[in-house]
Each structure stands twice: as C-alpha cells, then as structure tokens.
Design a protein around this motif. Structure first.
Motif, PDB file in Angstrom:
ATOM      1  N   ALA A 136       0.838  -1.201   0.000  1.00  0.00           N
ATOM      2  CA  ALA A 136       0.000   0.000   0.000  1.00  0.00           C
ATOM      3  C   ALA A 136       0.872   1.250   0.000  1.00  0.00           C
ATOM      4  CB  ALA A 136      -0.913  -0.007   1.227  1.00  0.00           C
ATOM      5  N   PRO A 137       0.316   2.392  -0.421  1.00  0.00           N
ATOM      6  CA  PRO A 137       1.118   3.621  -0.482  1.00  0.00           C
ATOM      7  C   PRO A 137       1.794   3.991   0.834  1.00  0.00           C
ATOM      8  CG  PRO A 137      -0.928   3.920  -1.692  1.00  0.00           C
ATOM      9  CD  PRO A 137      -1.031   2.585  -1.008  1.00  0.00           C
ATOM     10  N   ASP A 138       1.112   3.755   1.978  1.00  0.00           N
ATOM     11  CA  ASP A 138       1.750   4.130   3.241  1.00  0.00           C
ATOM     12  C   ASP A 138       2.938   3.229   3.556  1.00  0.00           C
ATOM     13  OD1 ASP A 138       0.046   1.952   3.702  1.00  0.00           O
ATOM     14  OD2 ASP A 138      -0.401   2.545   5.752  1.00  0.00           O
ATOM     15  N   ILE A 139       2.882   1.961   3.119  1.00  0.00           N
ATOM     16  CA  ILE A 139       4.021   1.068   3.314  1.00  0.00           C
ATOM     17  C   ILE A 139       5.171   1.480   2.400  1.00  0.00           C
ATOM     18  CG2 ILE A 139       4.822  -1.314   3.075  1.00  0.00           C
ATOM     19  CD1 ILE A 139       2.036  -2.230   3.902  1.00  0.00           C
ATOM     20  N   VAL A 140       4.841   1.815   1.142  1.00  0.00           N
ATOM     21  CA  VAL A 140       5.871   2.279   0.205  1.00  0.00           C
ATOM     22  C   VAL A 140       6.537   3.540   0.754  1.00  0.00           C
ATOM     23  CG1 VAL A 140       6.280   3.138  -2.121  1.00  0.00           C
ATOM     24  CG2 VAL A 140       4.730   1.209  -1.773  1.00  0.00           C
ATOM     25  N   ALA A 141       5.725   4.439   1.290  1.00  0.00           N
ATOM     26  CA  ALA A 141       6.285   5.661   1.876  1.00  0.00           C
ATOM     27  C   ALA A 141       7.215   5.332   3.036  1.00  0.00           C
ATOM     28  CB  ALA A 141       5.158   6.589   2.335  1.00  0.00           C
ATOM     29  N   ARG A 142       6.812   4.375   3.880  1.00  0.00           N
ATOM     30  CA  ARG A 142       7.671   4.005   5.003  1.00  0.00           C
ATOM     31  C   ARG A 142       8.989   3.409   4.501  1.00  0.00           C
ATOM     32  NH1 ARG A 142       7.248   2.791  10.479  1.00  0.00           N
ATOM     33  NH2 ARG A 142       5.832   4.580  10.472  1.00  0.00           N
ATOM     34  N   HIS A 261       8.478  -5.258  -8.030  1.00  0.00           N
ATOM     35  CA  HIS A 261       7.981  -6.596  -8.373  1.00  0.00           C
ATOM     36  C   HIS A 261       6.675  -6.930  -7.660  1.00  0.00           C
ATOM     37  CE1 HIS A 261       9.064  -8.572  -4.549  1.00  0.00           C
ATOM     38  NE2 HIS A 261      10.116  -7.769  -4.542  1.00  0.00           N
ATOM     39  N   HIS A 262       6.207  -6.072  -6.785  1.00  0.00           N
ATOM     40  CA  HIS A 262       5.007  -6.376  -6.006  1.00  0.00           C
ATOM     41  C   HIS A 262       3.746  -6.190  -6.840  1.00  0.00           C
ATOM     42  CE1 HIS A 262       6.693  -7.008  -1.929  1.00  0.00           C
ATOM     43  NE2 HIS A 262       7.711  -6.354  -2.455  1.00  0.00           N
ATOM     44  N   ASP A 263       2.685  -6.839  -6.413  1.00  0.00           N
ATOM     45  CA  ASP A 263       1.442  -6.849  -7.182  1.00  0.00           C
ATOM     46  C   ASP A 263       0.928  -5.428  -7.406  1.00  0.00           C
ATOM     47  OD1 ASP A 263      -0.762  -8.562  -8.327  1.00  0.00           O
ATOM     48  OD2 ASP A 263      -1.933  -7.351  -6.945  1.00  0.00           O
ATOM     49  N   GLY A 264       0.670  -5.100  -8.661  1.00  0.00           N
ATOM     50  CA  GLY A 264       0.128  -3.799  -8.997  1.00  0.00           C
ATOM     51  C   GLY A 264       1.136  -2.670  -9.007  1.00  0.00           C
ATOM     52  N   ALA A 265       2.412  -2.969  -8.777  1.00  0.00           N
ATOM     53  CA  ALA A 265       3.409  -1.904  -8.710  1.00  0.00           C
ATOM     54  C   ALA A 265       3.729  -1.384 -10.104  1.00  0.00           C
ATOM     55  CB  ALA A 265       4.681  -2.403  -8.038  1.00  0.00           C
ATOM     56  N   SER A 266       4.125  -0.116 -10.150  1.00  0.00           N
ATOM     57  CA  SER A 266       4.543   0.533 -11.384  1.00  0.00           C
ATOM     58  C   SER A 266       5.509   1.641 -10.991  1.00  0.00           C
ATOM     59  CB  SER A 266       3.326   1.118 -12.110  1.00  0.00           C
ATOM     60  OG  SER A 266       2.801   2.211 -11.371  1.00  0.00           O
ATOM     61  N   PRO A 267       6.179   2.258 -11.943  1.00  0.00           N
ATOM     62  CA  PRO A 267       7.044   3.392 -11.564  1.00  0.00           C
ATOM     63  C   PRO A 267       6.295   4.459 -10.762  1.00  0.00           C
ATOM     64  CG  PRO A 267       7.561   2.695 -13.793  1.00  0.00           C
ATOM     65  CD  PRO A 267       6.376   1.870 -13.362  1.00  0.00           C
ATOM     66  N   ALA A 268       5.046   4.716 -11.104  1.00  0.00           N
ATOM     67  CA  ALA A 268       4.283   5.753 -10.393  1.00  0.00           C
ATOM     68  C   ALA A 268       4.021   5.373  -8.944  1.00  0.00           C
ATOM     69  CB  ALA A 268       2.971   6.026 -11.113  1.00  0.00           C
ATOM     70  N   THR A 269       3.875   4.094  -8.651  1.00  0.00           N
ATOM     71  CA  THR A 269       3.566   3.699  -7.275  1.00  0.00           C
ATOM     72  C   THR A 269       4.756   3.853  -6.340  1.00  0.00           C
ATOM     73  OG1 THR A 269       4.071   1.345  -7.598  1.00  0.00           O
ATOM     74  CG2 THR A 269       1.826   2.060  -8.099  1.00  0.00           C
ATOM     75  N   THR A 270       5.951   4.133  -6.883  1.00  0.00           N
ATOM     76  CA  THR A 270       7.114   4.357  -6.016  1.00  0.00           C
ATOM     77  C   THR A 270       7.200   5.798  -5.527  1.00  0.00           C
ATOM     78  OG1 THR A 270       8.645   4.965  -7.817  1.00  0.00           O
ATOM     79  CG2 THR A 270       8.392   2.611  -7.331  1.00  0.00           C
ATOM     80  N   LEU A 271       6.366   6.688  -6.055  1.00  0.00           N
ATOM     81  CA  LEU A 271       6.486   8.104  -5.702  1.00  0.00           C
ATOM     82  C   LEU A 271       6.339   8.374  -4.199  1.00  0.00           C
ATOM     83  CD1 LEU A 271       4.639   9.769  -8.718  1.00  0.00           C
ATOM     84  CD2 LEU A 271       7.095   9.686  -8.276  1.00  0.00           C
ATOM     85  N   PRO A 272       5.458   7.663  -3.465  1.00  0.00           N
ATOM     86  CA  PRO A 272       5.423   7.922  -2.012  1.00  0.00           C
ATOM     87  C   PRO A 272       6.765   7.679  -1.334  1.00  0.00           C
ATOM     88  CG  PRO A 272       3.460   6.727  -2.694  1.00  0.00           C
ATOM     89  CD  PRO A 272       4.370   6.744  -3.884  1.00  0.00           C
ATOM     90  N   ALA A 273       7.516   6.683  -1.787  1.00  0.00           N
ATOM     91  CA  ALA A 273       8.829   6.425  -1.201  1.00  0.00           C
ATOM     92  C   ALA A 273       9.808   7.540  -1.559  1.00  0.00           C
ATOM     93  CB  ALA A 273       9.372   5.082  -1.683  1.00  0.00           C
ATOM     94  N   ILE A 274       9.737   8.028  -2.779  1.00  0.00           N
ATOM     95  CA  ILE A 274      10.640   9.098  -3.205  1.00  0.00           C
ATOM     96  C   ILE A 274      10.375  10.363  -2.388  1.00  0.00           C
ATOM     97  CG2 ILE A 274      11.312  10.549  -5.150  1.00  0.00           C
ATOM     98  CD1 ILE A 274      10.549   8.187  -6.991  1.00  0.00           C
ATOM     99  N   ARG A 275       9.098  10.682  -2.207  1.00  0.00           N
ATOM    100  CA  ARG A 275       8.762  11.881  -1.413  1.00  0.00           C
ATOM    101  C   ARG A 275       9.236  11.721   0.034  1.00  0.00           C
ATOM    102  NH1 ARG A 275       3.606  11.081  -4.042  1.00  0.00           N
ATOM    103  NH2 ARG A 275       3.342  12.508  -5.793  1.00  0.00           N
ATOM    104  N   ALA A 276       9.032  10.521   0.602  1.00  0.00           N
ATOM    105  CA  ALA A 276       9.403  10.308   2.000  1.00  0.00           C
ATOM    106  C   ALA A 276      10.914  10.389   2.186  1.00  0.00           C
ATOM    107  CB  ALA A 276       8.875   8.948   2.469  1.00  0.00           C
ATOM    108  N   PHE A 277      11.667   9.821   1.265  1.00  0.00           N
ATOM    109  CA  PHE A 277      13.132   9.916   1.330  1.00  0.00           C
ATOM    110  C   PHE A 277      13.563  11.379   1.230  1.00  0.00           C
ATOM    111  CE2 PHE A 277      17.394  10.012  -0.389  1.00  0.00           C
ATOM    112  CZ  PHE A 277      18.038   8.921   0.185  1.00  0.00           C
TER     113      PHE A 277
END
Length: 967
Positions: A136-142, A261-277
């Motif tokens: 989920a986005p909050d996990i990606v952000a974490r 590699h996670h279900d439903g992931a795409s380059p766009a779904t990594t953005l929460p992690a980029i913002r959090a970093f």
C-alpha cells in the motif's frame, strides 16, 4: 578469507558457503560454548541460520557465515555501520552483535570449506515484506523513510573498507552488465537488458560526476525491512552486508527497485517512497534526474547477477526463487524511459520541470482557414449518454465539423480523453494523447524535408521531427488522406518515442521530454479551453480542487477516501474521473437506475423548460406522482407527503406518529441510522456515525436491541429471542405510563450491511406497538424500491404492512426527492399541529424525475435484474468465503448486500482496519466500495440496479485479487 578488500571484478564467481547443519552446530558449541538448533535462512552469497538454544523456541540470533571472499575489515565495517545507525536513529530497530558467555559471538571457524568467519547478530522480531504481494502507499512511503533515515545516519560514516568494490554498487553497474551479459545464455533476456541499459546510461552519463558519494547500506529492500509483530509498517532494517561508499542516491534507487515486483506496482507507485526519502534527505536536481536510470540499472544487475548465481549454485533456492521477481523489477523499471521519470520525479518533489518545446517554427502543412478543436474529455458533451464507449464517436464529431465548414478537426495533445476509454481496468489506463490527432476535410500535402520511416512520414527541422501516421497507412506520396485519423507526434533529437497515449501519472513527464506538436502545425491558437483548465497542464489538478473544497466546506462534511479521485461523470454503473479513468460503482444506491439515465435526464430537462416552482402551486405532476407511489403500496396507504431527503422523510414520519397519537415517546432499533435532522438523528444510534449515540439520546427515544442474527446478542437459531425482548420493552413503556407513539426501524437491517431481520420479528413488534395504540414506521430509504430483488419493499420480506413508509434516495436516482406515505387518518392528524409544506418537495421537476425513475424500474425490469445479478454475485462471494477466513459472512438480498470481514470467525472480532485498507485497494483496482456497520467492517454493496453480470464478476474478481495479494 583474504585481508584484501573485496573487488567483484577480480572474483566474479561467489559460491555461498554450504556447511552442513551438523558441522555448524558442532563449531557453534566449540567456539561459542552453546548447543543450538538451526533454522536455515536464505542468502545469495553468505550462509545464514536462525539459531535457538537447544530445545528452546526463542531465537538467540541469526548466525551469519560470511562468504570467504570478504575480508575481516569489511565485516567489522558492517557491524560499525549498523551500530552508528542504531545510535543515530533510535526509533529504528537495528541488529547488533550478540554477546555470549565468552564475549561477542564472532570468531573464525576452521571449517570443511576452509577458514570462515561466523558471527551471531540479533534476531529482529517481525516479518519482512518478502514476496510479491501488494504494498500500500503508506508502506511504500515508510520504505522510502527507512531508506532516508539510514542515509542520513551514515552521511558522515567513514571506514577504510568502504572502498570495497561490490557488484551492487551502482557506480559499477555498467561494468557488471558488460561482464555478465555475454555469459547470459538466453537471447531474449540479453535483448531486454540491452534495451533497458542504453537509455539509462544515456541519462546517467552527464550526471555521474555530479552525484554525491557517501557510505550507505545499499540493500534496504523489502527483504531487509521488518514489521513489528502484529504491526503494519516496517520499523527495522537488517543485513548490513553491502555497506560501502557509493552514490548516495543509490540508497533510494535500491529501495525503489524492491517495490517494483510487487502486485500492482509501477514506476508511479514508487512516488510515495521518493517523497518520503526526500523529506528526510533532500535530493539534488542531478540526483532526481539520475534516480530512475539507477533503478533501471539496478534491475539489469539483479537479473544478470541472479541468473549467474543460479548457474553457479543451482541448489541456492534463495537465488533461484528470486529470478521471476527480479525480472519483473527490470521490466517495470524500463516501462517508462528514465528521462521521462526524471521529470515525473522532479514534479513530485517540487523541483523545476523542463519546459516543453513546441517543435519546428514552420508548419509542414498549408495554413488552415477554419479549424475545429475537439474536446473528448470527461465532461465533454461529445461523451454524453455513454457515447464515450463507442469507437466511432470521435470520427463522427470530426465529420460533423466538416459539415459546418471546417477544413480540419483536431484533438489537442496532453488533455485527458474519455472517448474510447475502457470501462473496467485494474490499473489506470492510458488516456492522455502525446500527439495531435487530425482529421482533414481534403487530401493535404506535407511540406518541407519529408522522409519515410516505415509507415510514417517524418518532417525534420531544427533538430526535431514531426511524425505523421494514419489509420490504414499512408500512400507513397507525401500526402495526407481526407476523413482519416492522422496522428502527429513531436520528437526532439535523442528523445524516446512516445506512445500515442500515456497514463495520467506520466503525462507531465512525457510532455516535458517530447513537447507539443500543436504549435508546429499552426493550431495552438485554436484550442478551446477545456473544463476551465486552459493549457496549464496535462490534466486538471485534482489535489488543488480538493484543497479548495476543504477550505470552504465544514470538516465534518466528509468525502470518501483520503485522496479521492475527482469524479465528474457517471454512466450506468460507472463513475469517471477527470483523467478519464472509469471506475465500477458498486456502492451507489443513490443513483438507483444508473448514472445519467437518458429517460430521467430528458424528463428533468423537459420539465425545467416548462416549470419548476413551489410545490404549493397547482400542477399535474405532483398529483400524478403521488398516485404512482401510492399504487405501489396497500390500498389504505393512500396519502403522500413529499420532502427532499431521507432525513426529512424519517423526521416527518416521526412527527406524524407523535401527532397521530398525541404522544412523544418513540421506540427505535439500536445500531441504525435514520438521518441528520433533529428527530431522525435522535432515533439514530449507529456508533459509526456518532460514537456517543446511545449516551446522547433525548429522553423520548427508547431503544431495543439490534436484531442482528450474525453478530448481535442472539445469533443464529437464538435470533428468535429478539422480538419477545423488544415486545417486553414496549410493554414496559406502556406499563410505566408512557406508551410509545411509534416504532421505527429499517425492515431489512441496512446499516449493518443488509442483514435480514429474524423471521416474524416485525409481526410481533408491530402487534405490540399497535396493541398500545402506537403506529409503526418502515424506513425504506435504503432497502426499498426493488433493491432486494425478491420484494419491492423491505417490509414485504417480513410479511407486514407498516402505518407509515419513509422513502428517499432511490426514488430520485440522485435527485433530492423523498416521500412519506401513510393513511389519510394519520395524515389528517398532522393538521392539529399546524400545516406542512416543503417548497421543493414534490416540485414539478422532482415529480417528473420520480415518475421517470419508476418508468425505468418497470420498463427495464430492474427489480428482476437486482435479483438475477445479486444471486450471481452472492454465489461468487460465498465461493470466496470458502477460501478466505477473513470473510465472516455474506449478507443481504438482491443488490443490497454486505460482505462482513472478521479477524476470527469464532469471536467475530471485526476487521475494521483491514476493511478500510481493502476498500482503498479496490479503488486502485477500479472499484468504488466503502465500509458500513457499527464497526465499519462490512462492504456496503449497493450498486445501481442496472449493474450487469459482467460488472459483478469484475467486482468479485478484484475482491479475490485483493484477498490473495494483500492490501
């Protein structure tokens, strides 16, 4: 083990140690003085075990047998880096060396495979994110946050061993790929690697010297983060085996690659992690530009290294088990060019974004005299009445423009188009055109330096090219055909070729890279303002609109979802956002006959052209509509009041009961919701809507137990006890000198998710109320009007007839119409308290809309459809219940259903948090769903009555996917 720092390029082959369990336990006892049991753990290049004191279940720690290729200095550096992160980031759980009776458990072992270094590191409790389930986005952000915290903690870390040369150091990715690529036997894999490598290196080359270098973990991946026991978000980082100095941004690139590699992931779904970093360790502009190139190169290195390791060590299940997901990382990383993602990242971080170019100065087409710009966006009239679902809609619009004298019709780029968008998609579809679509009234020559490139005509100039392609192809001459779709795309020299349509998430990135072809065609000045957005960007700023809403609306007036899509169109069982994403609406019983039904729309339109006024005027529609509603109920329920909402309807019903009896006490069922007006709120006792509901009731409201046979006080066969207990409450009220004026409840327990009342419940309770001179009210706002399938009204399912019926929602299919139907005798008693009117209740427009809704329900057999589709959906959901213990029950009838989620089928502990998260995941998969019930753990399945079997299957399929892959 060498004293020299490891250099991957001098020792490419790194077989893992493979000591047997007997030898390891013997050496452990010999060197650390403790008998242990072992549990093997995976590793690509080391050998790991979880160790337990003999016969115990609590682990002592993790035994790491380091690959002999690594020096003692490197191992010491790993432990020192872990210690510094633990000190600098005390909120993180970081493993350290375990101390035993003989000191730190670290030693050289003389093993059957030579001298090997063994050490025991703390076992961090919890679970990793290993596998390819959904994040989920909050996990990606974490994940991005953890990566950032470690990067900050190690910013000033220095060690003589940090100059080691690892294959995972992204500074060496090009060399690693060059080394391993010729050794890869699969030609398709080699081709994929090459196709991904070239654009990444092209982007990285001018940036490499500008990227900051520091020590880092460089393996903060889903495998090396742990959630605490019972927790959701990871808070621990393990395995410091890859500590070295490298480009600092590589820390984040490594983390992002493990998301892909996670279900439903795409380059766009990594953005929460980029913002959090970035929030913790800000990225410079060069780092932002290099980031996705590094993610792509990381994917290439993972694929080649993993496959090389399996060829070298076929028994390494850890390495072989990762091959498929590593390949997905590469494919998804390479799915968007790195220069495009660089602009997407810049926009996400608020960094300057490249200004899009406009193409060659001179147009390659003769001047147009009467251009027509087409609007195919979500709110465009072109798409009304479901026309967006038809492939020929755009062509027909262009041809219609020719009929009015236009010499060219065109669709501008970078604006979302709904026309032709798919109706049910588990990911956001590509709806943003990257080029101009032209229709020419007459054949038109292409001017300038024209060349052929396959089926395309290409015009070069100023270091750029305009590419023309046509449906059906182009002839040998530089001539564009008439009345044919022609795509014109702009491509600056060296830029990637843009696909005809891209997802909204990447549109601004693509636009910054390839620019806009409109100006080059001489058409930029003829673009009509679309939905008030002008030429400000690829799509409307939904976040800005949400901020405007929240500034002017009361906070308590909530909206669905924390970050909701901006919905601006509906059709049948579909809702459409401003980016042209079509969602399946499985929630909306408000629009009962389907969104934007043409018959309802036409009725409203026609009446608005005639008259809409105060309901106290004399006009035919109000009488005709009242007759239609009354005819749906038993003959004695012959008198109708019109209001605007369900809250007003139940409020008026309560006032009627009080006026008819001269009493003020009302009995209501607990856990129900009846509205927000004073009287309807007074009898609403759902703690989901008001946590203090029971404690704040006025003294004239008396409650009986919620007759929920699934999770109430009496369950299953014991549910027959609810009715006698309710009767006892009513009798006690009468005995105390306060006989009730009335009793109100939903005849089918809607707020709980569609739970039927126990058989005979209403008959017993109604009899008791009437025995004491009271009246009974059926709140049919949610469950009436054919939604149950087998019955038009909810009370019919119980075989009873109420004295007062309150109905709304469905009756107007989205228009604010409500009605109260009762007997003439009860209605006349209201005169004793004055008069009644609702200015717009039963207005001419409301009345004709109400009649149109009834027309549709009857003429299209929507009650029958509710039964047929509902039965099918019930079977699908019950099949899922057999597979997934989180489903506690499937409630309801027809298209009023509830899927109740529990953590334990015995205790019925509600899965409240899980339900909310699953609903969020369903929205990502294109399904609108929300929770209901006092514990917010029940799916509120109430789609428009026109929903199809195909849509019901799509809903069930996506629920199945979420339950299988996570939320």
């Amino acid at each position: 083990m060498s004293d020299t720092l490891f250099d991957y390029f001098t020792q490419v082959e790194l077989p893992t140690p493979t000591l047997g369990a007997d030898e390891v336990t013997r050496l452990f006892a010999q060197h650390f003085g403790l008998d242990v049991d072992l549990q093997p753990l995976g590793s690509q290049q080391d050998q790991n075990f979880r160790v337990f004191p003999r016969g115990e279940s609590t682990p002592l720690g993790v035994l790491k047998l380091s690959n002999p290729a690594f020096s003692e200095a490197e191992i010491a550096m790993q432990d020192a880096a872990a210690a510094q992160v633990a000190e600098r980031q005390p909120a993180l759980r970081i493993p350290r060396l375990v101390a035993g009776s003989r000191g730190a458990m670290a030693a050289w072992w003389p093993s059957s495979e030579g001298r090997i270094h063994a050490r025991v590191i703390e076992n961090i409790a919890g679970s990793t994110l290993t596998g390819s389930t959904y994040l989920a986005p909050d996990i990606v952000a974490r994940m991005g946050e953890l990566s950032g915290r470690v990067s900050v903690a190690l910013a000033d870390f220095h060690d003589p061993a940090e100059s080691r040369v690892l294959q995972w150091d992204l500074r060496h990715a090009e060399r690693v790929i060059e080394l391993l690529l010729p050794r890869e036997p699969d030609a398709d894999v080699r081709a994929t690697i090459i196709a991904a490598r070239e654009p990444a290196l092209r982007v990285l080359a001018p940036l490499a010297e500008q990227l900051p270098v520091q020590a880092g973990h460089f393996d903060i991946t889903d495998d090396n983060m742990l959630r605490p026991p019972g927790g959701r978000l990871p808070d621990a980082v393990i395995d410091f085996g890859d500590v070295a100095a490298s480009w600092a941004v590589g820390e984040l690139a490594t983390t992002l690659s493990s998301v892909l590699h996670h279900d439903g992931a795409s380059p766009a779904t990594t953005l929460p992690a980029i913002r959090a970093f970035h929030a913790l360790r800000p990225l410079g502009e060069h780092e932002a530009d290099a980031l996705w190139a590094l993610v792509t190169l990381r994917g290439a290195v993972l694929v080649l290294s993993g496959r090389e390791q399996v060829r070298l060590d076929s028994a390494n299940e850890y390495a072989s088990g990762a091959l498929d997901r590593e390949y997905r990382v590469l494919e998804r990383a390479a799915s968007v060019p790195p220069e495009v993602m660089a602009q997407v990242v810049r926009r996400a971080l608020g960094l300057p974004v490249a200004a899009p170019g406009s193409g060659p100065d001179a147009s390659p087409l003769p001047p147009f005299t009467s251009p027509t710009a087409l609007d195919a966006g979500t709110v465009a009239p072109l798409n009304d009445e479901g026309a967006w679902m038809h492939a020929g809609t755009l062509d027909n619009a262009a041809f219609a423009a020719f009929d009015t004298g236009s010499d060219v019709a065109f669709l501008p780029p970078w604006r979302p188009i709904l026309t032709g968008a798919p109706a049910r998609t588990p990911s956001a579809p590509a709806t943003i055109p990257t080029g101009v679509t032209l229709w020419l009234a007459e054949p038109t020559p292409v001017l300038g330096s024209v060349t052929r490139d396959g089926d395309a005509l290409v015009v070069h100039g100023g270091g750029e090219a305009l590419e023309f392609t046509a449906a059906g192809g182009l002839g040998p001459e530089p001539m564009l055909p008439a009345r044919t779709r022609i795509q014109v795309t702009r491509r600056p020299e060296g830029a990637p070729a843009a696909p005809p349509l891209v997802e909204a998430a990447y549109a601004d990135g693509w636009r910054a890279v390839v620019g806009d072809a409109l100006e080059a065609l001489g058409l930029a000045g003829h673009v009509a303002d679309v939905a008030g957005e002008g030429d400000a960007g690829a799509h409307p700023d939904s976040a800005a609109m949400l901020a405007r809403r929240e500034r002017v609306l009361a906070e308590v007036q909530e909206h669905y979802y924390a970050t909701p899509p901006q919905i601006e169109r509906g059709w049948r069982e579909y809702l459409v956002d401003v980016d042209g994403r079509v969602y399946l609406d499985m929630l909306n019983n408000v629009t009962s006959v389907g969104h934007a039904h043409p018959h309802v729309v036409e009725a409203a339109h026609r009446q608005m052209r005639l008259l809409n006024t105060n309901s106290r005027f004399h006009y035919a529609a109000i009488a005709e509509y009242a007759e239609r509603i009354a005819s749906l109920l038993p003959e004695h329920l012959d008198t109708v009041f019109f209001v605007n909402s369900g809250s007003e309807a139940t409020d008026l019903a309560i006032r009627l009961a009080m006026a008819a009896t001269g009493r003020r006490d009302i009995v209501a069922m607990r856990e129900a919701y009846h509205g927000w007006t004073y009287a309807s709120d007074a009898v609403s006792t759902s703690i989901a809507d008001n946590p203090n509901a029971l404690e704040t009731r006025p003294d004239w409201v008396h409650t009986v137990d919620a007759a929920n046979s699934y999770r109430g006080t009496h369950r299953g066969a014991d549910a027959h006890r609810y009715a006698p207990e309710a009767v006892a409450v009513i009798d006690a009220l009468a005995d105390s000198g306060r006989p009730p004026a009335g009793f109100i409840c939903e005849p089918y327990f809607g707020n709980a998710g569609g739970v039927p009342l126990p058989e005979g419940y209403l008959a017993q309770v109604y009899d008791a109320v009437r025995r004491h001179g009271g009246v009974v009210i059926a709140d049919e706002v949610q469950v009436g009007y054919g939604r149950l399938g087998g019955w038009f009204w909810g009370h019919e399912q119980q075989g009873v007839v109420p004295d007062i019926v309150a109905v709304a929602k469905s009756v107007g299919s989205g228009h604010p119409v409500g009605a109260v139907i009762t007997t003439r005798a009860i209605a006349d008693q209201y005169r004793t308290g004055g008069y009644f009117f609702a200015s717009t209740g039963g207005s001419p427009v409301s009345s004709v809309i109400g009649m149109a809704v009834l027309d549709v329900i009857e003429n299209e057999g929507l009650q029958q459809n509710a039964w047929r589709v509902g039965q099918h959906l019930r079977r699908r959901l019950e099949a899922l219940m057999e597979q997934h213990p989180i489903i506690g029950a499937v409630h309801g009838s027809g298209l009023y259903m509830g899927l109740e989620l529990v953590r334990d089928r015995s205790t019925l502990e509600p899965a409240t948090e899980e339900t909310a998260l699953i609903c969020d995941r369903l929205r990502e998969l294109g399904v609108i769903m929300q929770p209901t019930g006092d514990y917010q753990n029940v799916f509120k399945i109430k789609p428009p009555l026109c929903v199809t079997i195909e849509s019901a299957d799509y809903f069930a399929d996506q629920v199945e996917r979420v339950l299988a892959t996570g939320w």
